[in-house]
Structure formats: C-alpha cells, structure tokens
Design a protein around this motif. Structure first.
Motif, PDB file in Angstrom:
ATOM      1  N   ALA A  73      -6.211  -2.285   0.441  1.00  0.00           N
ATOM      2  CA  ALA A  73      -7.011  -1.163   0.014  1.00  0.00           C
ATOM      3  C   ALA A  73      -7.375  -0.404   1.470  1.00  0.00           C
ATOM      4  O   ALA A  73      -7.541   0.869   1.539  1.00  0.00           O
ATOM      5  N   ALA A 122       0.938  -1.080  -0.019  1.00  0.00           N
ATOM      6  CA  ALA A 122      -0.140   0.020  -0.056  1.00  0.00           C
ATOM      7  C   ALA A 122       0.907   1.130   0.005  1.00  0.00           C
ATOM      8  O   ALA A 122       0.445   2.341  -0.691  1.00  0.00           O
ATOM      9  N   LYS A 176       0.327   2.782 -10.119  1.00  0.00           N
ATOM     10  CA  LYS A 176      -0.046   1.809  -8.956  1.00  0.00           C
ATOM     11  C   LYS A 176       0.540   0.700  -9.208  1.00  0.00           C
ATOM     12  O   LYS A 176       1.125   0.293  -7.995  1.00  0.00           O
ATOM     13  N   CYS A 204      -5.825  -1.822  -8.397  1.00  0.00           N
ATOM     14  CA  CYS A 204      -5.565  -0.815  -7.663  1.00  0.00           C
ATOM     15  C   CYS A 204      -5.441   0.374  -8.302  1.00  0.00           C
ATOM     16  O   CYS A 204      -5.138   1.718  -7.601  1.00  0.00           O
ATOM     17  N   LEU A 252      -6.016  -7.742  -1.415  1.00  0.00           N
ATOM     18  CA  LEU A 252      -6.411  -6.507  -1.993  1.00  0.00           C
ATOM     19  C   LEU A 252      -7.454  -5.795  -1.004  1.00  0.00           C
ATOM     20  O   LEU A 252      -7.211  -4.530  -0.591  1.00  0.00           O
ATOM     21  N   THR A 256      -4.568  -8.171  -9.651  1.00  0.00           N
ATOM     22  CA  THR A 256      -4.941  -7.499  -8.484  1.00  0.00           C
ATOM     23  C   THR A 256      -4.297  -6.223  -8.367  1.00  0.00           C
ATOM     24  O   THR A 256      -4.929  -4.979  -8.064  1.00  0.00           O
ATOM     25  N   THR A 305      -6.698   4.325  -3.614  1.00  0.00           N
ATOM     26  CA  THR A 305      -7.332   3.111  -4.289  1.00  0.00           C
ATOM     27  C   THR A 305      -8.874   2.917  -3.999  1.00  0.00           C
ATOM     28  O   THR A 305      -8.987   3.068  -2.842  1.00  0.00           O
ATOM     29  N   ASP A 322      -4.460   1.788   2.164  1.00  0.00           N
ATOM     30  CA  ASP A 322      -4.493   2.592   1.403  1.00  0.00           C
ATOM     31  C   ASP A 322      -5.450   3.736   1.763  1.00  0.00           C
ATOM     32  O   ASP A 322      -5.087   5.157   1.905  1.00  0.00           O
ATOM     33  N   SER A 336     -12.484  -1.592  -6.916  1.00  0.00           N
ATOM     34  CA  SER A 336     -11.689  -2.743  -6.943  1.00  0.00           C
ATOM     35  C   SER A 336     -12.215  -3.874  -6.529  1.00  0.00           C
ATOM     36  O   SER A 336     -11.723  -5.028  -7.349  1.00  0.00           O
TER      37      SER A 336
END
Length: 428
Positions: free
Chosen positions: A191, A110, A333, A368, A187, A364, A163, A194, A168
């Motif tokens: 996220a 992240a 990203k 993002c 993910l 994946t 993200t 993030d 996503s």
C-alpha cells in the motif's frame, strides 16, 4: 493549572490512541462517507449540505477562491499527503522499502495491482459501448439516460488504481487477529508503494502545468523547508509559512496542491540528528496522524461522497461506470496482485516472507480493492462532467465496500485456519 494541563494531556493521549487504531479511524472515515451520501440526497438536508459545500472562501492577494467542498479536497487533504510523504521518507530510509530485495515481491505486486484495474475498467466500458443501448462509441448512463462518449468515460481509467491504506489496514485489524505479522507487513509495503505510484499518476496525468517560474518557487520552498527542519531548534512559524507558500505555488503551477505535502514530507530527515532518539520524519508523522485520521480524511470523505443524485435508487448500480469501477476494484486489484506474486516467485525466482505462500495473500489482495480516499480524489480530477464524477465516486464507494466484505470473510476464515493449524501442528 497543572490539573488542566494533565487533563488536556489525557484527552490528547486518548485522541492519539484513537487515531493510531486502524479499526477506529477506518470506521470513522466510513461513517463520514455515508453521512455525506445521505445528507446530499435527503430532501430535508440536501439544500443545507449543498449551500455549505458551495460556500466560497478565498486567500487574499491570490486568485485562489474555492468552495468549502474543494477546500476539503485541495486543502485539508494536504495534511494526509504530508503524513504520507513523511511515512514514505521513513520507509525509504530505514523501513520496509530501504531493502529493495526484501520488499521486491510486495513492490512488484503494487505495480501489478495498479495495471490490471484500468485494463478491466476499459474492457467493461468498451463492452457497454459496443453492445449497450447507445450509438456505437457512446455509453448510456442508466440513471439519467445521458449519452456519454466512450472517450469521456475512459478518462476514469486511473480511478480504480489506488489502495486506501487506512481502510485496508482497518479490515486487517478487524478480521485478521490470528494471522502472522508478515501479512500486515506485506500489505503495508504494497500500500505504501501504491500510494507513491498514485502520487506519480496524479502529478503526471491530472495536472495542467502553468507558468514555469512557479516551479522555481516550489523548488526554493522545498530547499528552505529541508534546511529549517534540519536545524537543532526548528522555527515552526517559518516552517508553516514555507509549507503554505509551497501549497500556493503548487496550486498556481497547475499541479494538484496536495502534492506539496508529499514534497515537503520527503524533504524531512528520516535519520536521527542532533543526538535525538527518533528520526524527525517519524515523530512528525506521529504528531500529524490524529489530524490526518480524525480530521482531514473524515471531512474529505464527507464532501467527496456528498454528491446529489436525481434518484438514489438500485438502478444506480446498473450504471456502466459504476459496474466498470466495481469490476476493476473487486476483481482487477486482487487479480493483478496475485498474478504478479505468482510470476515473481514461480518464474522470477523471488521469495515471499518466511512461512507465506502466494495463496496466503489472496484475502489481503482482496483488501487492496478498497480504493476510497485517493480513488475519490482521482475521480474528481478525471471527470469534469459532474454526473460522471458523482457516479464514479459512488462506484468507488460500492466497489470498496464489496472488496472489504469479501476480504473480511476470507481473512476471518484464514485466521481460523492459522489458529487451528498452529494449535494442532497440522500442515496448511
């Protein structure tokens, strides 16, 4: 009466299921974004849309008087950030972020995924400044011919850092049906961190701090909220008043008011108390999810993309700002995420989830690059110039869609490969 109550419960259950669907909520938000973009640029609807967005509504006895478009950003979006705050508290207490060692790789990814996009954004903008048609140190916007100083354009460095967790996960729900749950967990962890980093960015770089005494009020509100939501019987009218006061004080303090949602969310207990079966943070987040996914985010997307362009033509795609954001989201990203994953596992000695390799995370990582919600918000905060803000939001929309398409294709292929190797027993 019982029949009406049963019907109402059935309707609410359907709404809750719809909001809980990553696929459905993502598509609803995307549809609203396109409706806003089209409505703000069609000759038949442009003036009506603009008049609605620019209608001012104020809070009595305060100096808060905002147009409806800003209320969607500063007011409704607080529901989304409150949900984020509650989910963050739960993840930090008992979820994927409660064990830093197990979550180390996605947490570091992240950070890497937020560092690479600004570098590429500044690099592309600098190339246009150095070799574009304008004078040295300036950039010419292709659509209007306006000459923008490079320093002004560079204010948007943080726009491609975020993200969008909802979008996503929607892409994963659509295209990654055959993939192991560890990919979704990766993910989700990435996220979530993030989101936390994006909140810190907004608080540090996009707030203009005013009188110090407002911060005392904010701290008092947080303490009162924390006390009220720990009571055996929560006095919800008092909780609502405290939450509203925290929002007003955050606004008056010069900090983006949506962060009041994060603050009170993090002040909510995330462990079972008073003999309850589930933590309150988890329950409250679940109850707020329909309002966040089906009201706050769609309405925000509607007004965030509802920007009027003199000419909505393919030439807009050649704008230096749009190109810089597309490069930052689509390339920056995933590049930052994959590079960080490789370094942390091959050099740092950390491990991926069982059965996964760094290569497995490429599709994946591309997902993002879907910035959307928080990127729209940062774009509106970073640029006071209306033209730059409009082009930035258009660039986020296009870059997010390209990232979604690339990720969808790669995830679909990866899903088929996993299904084939699982069926045949062949090594991947």
């Amino acid at each position: 009466m019982a029949q009406v109550t049963g019907t109402q419960r059935g309707v609410w259950a359907s709404i809750t299921r719809l909001a809980a669907s990553d696929r459905a909520s993502g598509l609803i938000m995307l549809s609203c974004a396109f409706v806003g973009l089209i409505a703000a640029n069609l000759p038949l609807t442009y003036h009506l849309f603009e008049s609605i967005a620019e209608t001012y509504i104020g809070i009595p006895y305060t100096n808060i008087n905002l147009p409806i478009g800003h209320w969607a950003q500063d007011g409704l979006l607080t529901i989304f950030f409150l949900t984020v705050g509650l989910e963050l508290k739960q993840e930090l207490t008992t979820g994927s972020l409660s064990n830093p060692k197990a979550a180390a790789v996605p947490m570091l990814c992240a950070v890497g995924g937020m560092m690479a996009p600004p570098i590429l954004f500044i690099a592309v903008a600098a190339l246009f400044s150095a070799y574009g048609p304008g004078d040295a140190g300036s950039v010419v916007l292709t659509t209007t011919g306006s000459v923008i100083p490079f320093a002004d354009l560079a204010h948007g460095w943080a726009v491609p850092t975020a993200t969008d967790i909802a979008f996503s996960l929607a892409v994963l729900a659509l295209f990654a049906k055959g993939l192991p749950g560890s990919i979704r967990a990766f993910l989700l962890t990435l996220a979530t961190v993030d989101d936390l980093l994006a909140i810190i960015l907004i608080a540090v770089f996009f707030s203009s701090v005013n009188a110090w005494y407002w911060f005392i009020g904010i701290a008092v509100c947080a303490l009162i909220w924390a006390h009220l939501v720990r009571m055996k019987k929560v006095p919800w009218p008092a909780v609502a008043i405290v939450g509203l006061l925290a929002w007003v004080m955050m606004f008056e303090a010069g900090i983006h008011p949506t962060l009041a949602g994060v603050l009170v969310g993090l002040s909510t207990p995330a462990r079972e108390i008073h003999g309850e079966l589930t933590p309150r943070a988890e329950r409250y987040a679940s109850k707020l999810q329909p309002f966040s996914a089906l009201l706050a985010l769609p309405v925000f997307a509607l007004f965030a993309t509802g920007v009027h362009f003199a000419e909505l033509t393919p030439a807009l795609m050649m704008s230096p700002l749009v190109i810089a954001l597309i490069v930052a989201l689509v390339i920056g990203k995933p590049l930052g995420i994959i590079a960080t994953a490789w370094v942390s596992t091959h050099i740092g000695g950390l491990k991926m989830a069982k059965g996964l390799t760094v290569r497995d995370m490429i599709p994946t990582a591309c997902a993002c690059g879907i910035g959307f919600t928080v990127s729209f918000l940062i774009a509106s905060l970073a640029y006071s110039n209306a033209e730059l803000s409009a082009e930035a939001r258009f660039g986020v929309l296009v870059g997010s869609l390209i990232s979604a398409c690339i990720s969808g294709v790669l995830l679909n292929h990866q899903s088929k490969e996993f299904a084939r190797t699982t069926r045949t027993g062949e090594p991947r």
